[in-house]
Write a protein that holds these residues in place. Sequence first.
Motif, PDB file in Angstrom:
ATOM      1  N   ARG A  16       1.030  -1.453  -0.173  1.00 20.39           N
ATOM      2  CA  ARG A  16       0.319   0.281  -0.254  1.00 20.39           C
ATOM      3  C   ARG A  16       0.820   1.443   0.362  1.00 20.39           C
ATOM      4  N   GLU A  17       1.949   1.604   0.907  1.00 21.33           N
ATOM      5  CA  GLU A  17       2.838   2.380   0.356  1.00 21.33           C
ATOM      6  C   GLU A  17       3.716   2.797  -0.366  1.00 21.33           C
ATOM      7  N   ALA A  18       3.897   1.479  -1.245  1.00 17.75           N
ATOM      8  CA  ALA A  18       4.605   1.718  -2.271  1.00 17.75           C
ATOM      9  C   ALA A  18       3.623   1.923  -3.938  1.00 17.75           C
ATOM     10  N   ALA A  19       2.361   1.059  -3.196  1.00 19.08           N
ATOM     11  CA  ALA A  19       1.015   2.196  -4.549  1.00 19.08           C
ATOM     12  C   ALA A  19       1.008   3.985  -4.384  1.00 19.08           C
ATOM     13  N   ARG A  20       1.273   4.099  -2.959  1.00 17.31           N
ATOM     14  CA  ARG A  20       0.899   5.742  -2.529  1.00 17.31           C
ATOM     15  C   ARG A  20       1.674   6.186  -2.427  1.00 17.31           C
ATOM     16  N   ILE A  21       3.041   6.357  -2.779  1.00 20.48           N
ATOM     17  CA  ILE A  21       4.709   6.749  -3.498  1.00 20.48           C
ATOM     18  C   ILE A  21       4.295   6.337  -4.999  1.00 20.48           C
ATOM     19  N   SER A  22       3.915   4.986  -5.382  1.00 17.52           N
ATOM     20  CA  SER A  22       4.264   5.048  -7.060  1.00 17.52           C
ATOM     21  C   SER A  22       3.169   6.330  -7.078  1.00 17.52           C
ATOM     22  N   ASP A  23       1.660   7.105  -7.641  1.00 19.84           N
ATOM     23  CA  ASP A  23       0.993   7.581  -7.616  1.00 19.84           C
ATOM     24  C   ASP A  23       1.635   9.191  -7.160  1.00 19.84           C
ATOM     25  N   ALA A  24       2.211   9.098  -6.138  1.00 20.76           N
ATOM     26  CA  ALA A  24       3.204  10.581  -6.553  1.00 20.76           C
ATOM     27  C   ALA A  24       4.141  10.561  -6.914  1.00 20.76           C
ATOM     28  N   VAL A  72       3.661  14.924 -13.769  1.00 20.98           N
ATOM     29  CA  VAL A  72       2.465  15.668 -14.440  1.00 20.98           C
ATOM     30  C   VAL A  72       3.041  16.443 -14.287  1.00 20.98           C
ATOM     31  N   ASP A  73       3.193  17.111 -12.779  1.00 22.23           N
ATOM     32  CA  ASP A  73       3.799  18.800 -12.552  1.00 22.23           C
ATOM     33  C   ASP A  73       4.725  18.921 -13.198  1.00 22.23           C
ATOM     34  N   LEU A  74       5.812  18.403 -13.375  1.00 20.49           N
ATOM     35  CA  LEU A  74       7.127  19.160 -13.761  1.00 20.49           C
ATOM     36  C   LEU A  74       5.891  19.634 -14.991  1.00 20.49           C
ATOM     37  N   VAL A  75       6.126  18.662 -16.462  1.00 18.74           N
ATOM     38  CA  VAL A  75       5.799  18.979 -17.295  1.00 18.74           C
ATOM     39  C   VAL A  75       4.785  20.388 -17.445  1.00 18.74           C
ATOM     40  N   THR A  76       3.579  20.493 -16.592  1.00 13.93           N
ATOM     41  CA  THR A  76       2.581  21.445 -16.762  1.00 13.93           C
ATOM     42  C   THR A  76       2.878  22.701 -16.031  1.00 13.93           C
ATOM     43  N   GLU A  77       3.865  22.128 -15.710  1.00 10.28           N
ATOM     44  CA  GLU A  77       4.454  23.551 -14.901  1.00 10.28           C
ATOM     45  C   GLU A  77       5.444  23.951 -15.726  1.00 10.28           C
ATOM     46  N   ALA A  78       6.121  23.775 -16.490  1.00 10.22           N
ATOM     47  CA  ALA A  78       6.888  24.308 -17.325  1.00 10.22           C
ATOM     48  C   ALA A  78       6.307  24.612 -19.134  1.00 10.22           C
ATOM     49  N   PHE A  79       5.112  24.084 -18.854  1.00 10.31           N
ATOM     50  CA  PHE A  79       3.859  23.928 -20.747  1.00 10.31           C
ATOM     51  C   PHE A  79       3.659  25.166 -19.833  1.00 10.31           C
ATOM     52  N   HIS A 102      13.490  13.311 -12.348  1.00 11.61           N
ATOM     53  CA  HIS A 102      12.338  13.972 -11.790  1.00 11.61           C
ATOM     54  C   HIS A 102      11.760  13.061 -10.728  1.00 11.61           C
ATOM     55  N   VAL A 103      11.013  12.042 -11.129  1.00 14.64           N
ATOM     56  CA  VAL A 103      10.257  11.188 -10.278  1.00 14.64           C
ATOM     57  C   VAL A 103      11.351  10.337  -9.656  1.00 14.64           C
ATOM     58  N   VAL A 104      12.041   9.863  -9.868  1.00 16.12           N
ATOM     59  CA  VAL A 104      12.864   8.701  -8.922  1.00 16.12           C
ATOM     60  C   VAL A 104      13.192   9.232  -7.705  1.00 16.12           C
ATOM     61  N   ARG A 105      14.549  10.726  -8.221  1.00 18.14           N
ATOM     62  CA  ARG A 105      14.537  11.993  -6.898  1.00 18.14           C
ATOM     63  C   ARG A 105      12.994  11.874  -5.705  1.00 18.14           C
ATOM     64  N   HIS A 106      11.596  11.225  -6.158  1.00 18.59           N
ATOM     65  CA  HIS A 106      10.931  12.334  -5.647  1.00 18.59           C
ATOM     66  C   HIS A 106      10.826  11.158  -4.480  1.00 18.59           C
ATOM     67  N   ALA A 107      10.041   9.927  -5.241  1.00 20.70           N
ATOM     68  CA  ALA A 107       9.952   8.956  -4.752  1.00 20.70           C
ATOM     69  C   ALA A 107      11.099   9.045  -3.673  1.00 20.70           C
TER      70      ALA A 107
END
Length: 390
Positions: free
Chosen positions: A156-164, A170-177, A192-197
Amino acid sequence: MSFSQRLAPEFYARLHRDIRARMEARGIGLLLLDAADDVLYTTGFSFRPNERPVALALTRTDAILLIPELEREHAERQTVAAETLVYFEFPGVERAFSLLARSIGDIRGDIAHSYGLSVGRAAEIAGLFPNNRVLPTDIVTKLRQVKFPEEIVLHREAARISDAMVRSGVDLVTEAFRAGKPLPSEITLEAHVVRHALDIMDNEHEDIMNVPTLAGGLIYGGPNSAYPHGLISSRRIRPGESFILSLGCRVGGRSAESERTFVLGEPSKEHERYYAIAQEAQRIGSAGLIAGRTCASADITALTYIREQGMTPYLKHRVGHGMGVAFHEPPWVEAGDQTILEQGMICSSEPALYVPEVGGFRLADTVLVTESGPEPMTTYPRRFDEVVLS
């Protein structure tokens, strides 16, 4: 928040009792496990696999972890659920399994190993135990399929982090766009997403079980996304195209993955059509993951729907696979696997379309099998209007 990734000694004691009961029923006196995932599952020991053997030897009374000298301190720090037996190096003046055989002594009954043991190693073991039959067994493979409650907490925790991870991409793409800045490349997005996890684990977990592929995934934009399991590239995400974020991580050595397809900017009618079919196929596939049904039935039902929509040329793979210590492991949610789903199994659900020159359309969730129905453990939004980034 302080989340522990480590399972308690009681978990491993219970697991060893279950394994030994199955060994006794099959007349097995010694079980040898040399796959890294099996070792982690049965002892809690995480290491970087290489040519130096690491193996668990489980007898009716003892649990012995065979490790090279350079892993001694790692094993001590991890408090593994076995007694350690240390050899110096590979290939060694005295071979690692020769030392193990001498330490164990005579064995009453068969000697069993996992199906993944190499032919050469199986022959070596047979030579070291000439009075015993040596054969493969699926004892641990089967046990791994149905999760204990403590494991489900980790999933469950892995799933929560995967969603994050998906959300951070998405945030990185939309902010630049929206700022009119250069859009990130597939490689930049992955970093970016690996660092976030890893930041989430570092900030919110009291310990981290550092396993291979702690976090990662597949990121493809535009036409690249029409090739599943392609190599990530330096190509930048582009407006007017779809892109896939297929991301996951392992918490306490237990895996999860979350995957969504997005459209950046104004979507086309093609985007909307293909996405709708992929989304419905995924809903059908997930709905079939119910205790008492077969893996095959879930796959057949979802893929039949795709074929009925005239999408056969864009169909490249099954509905999904089991998830546990590994990202991909049995059972297989595929027409050729008649495994009956049981409560406590965790599977992916990810049927997809891959349309050349347009892109891939895939949604994936980590799904817990229950008697009352499937429970998606990943919950990132999936409606078409929610995945259009404008």
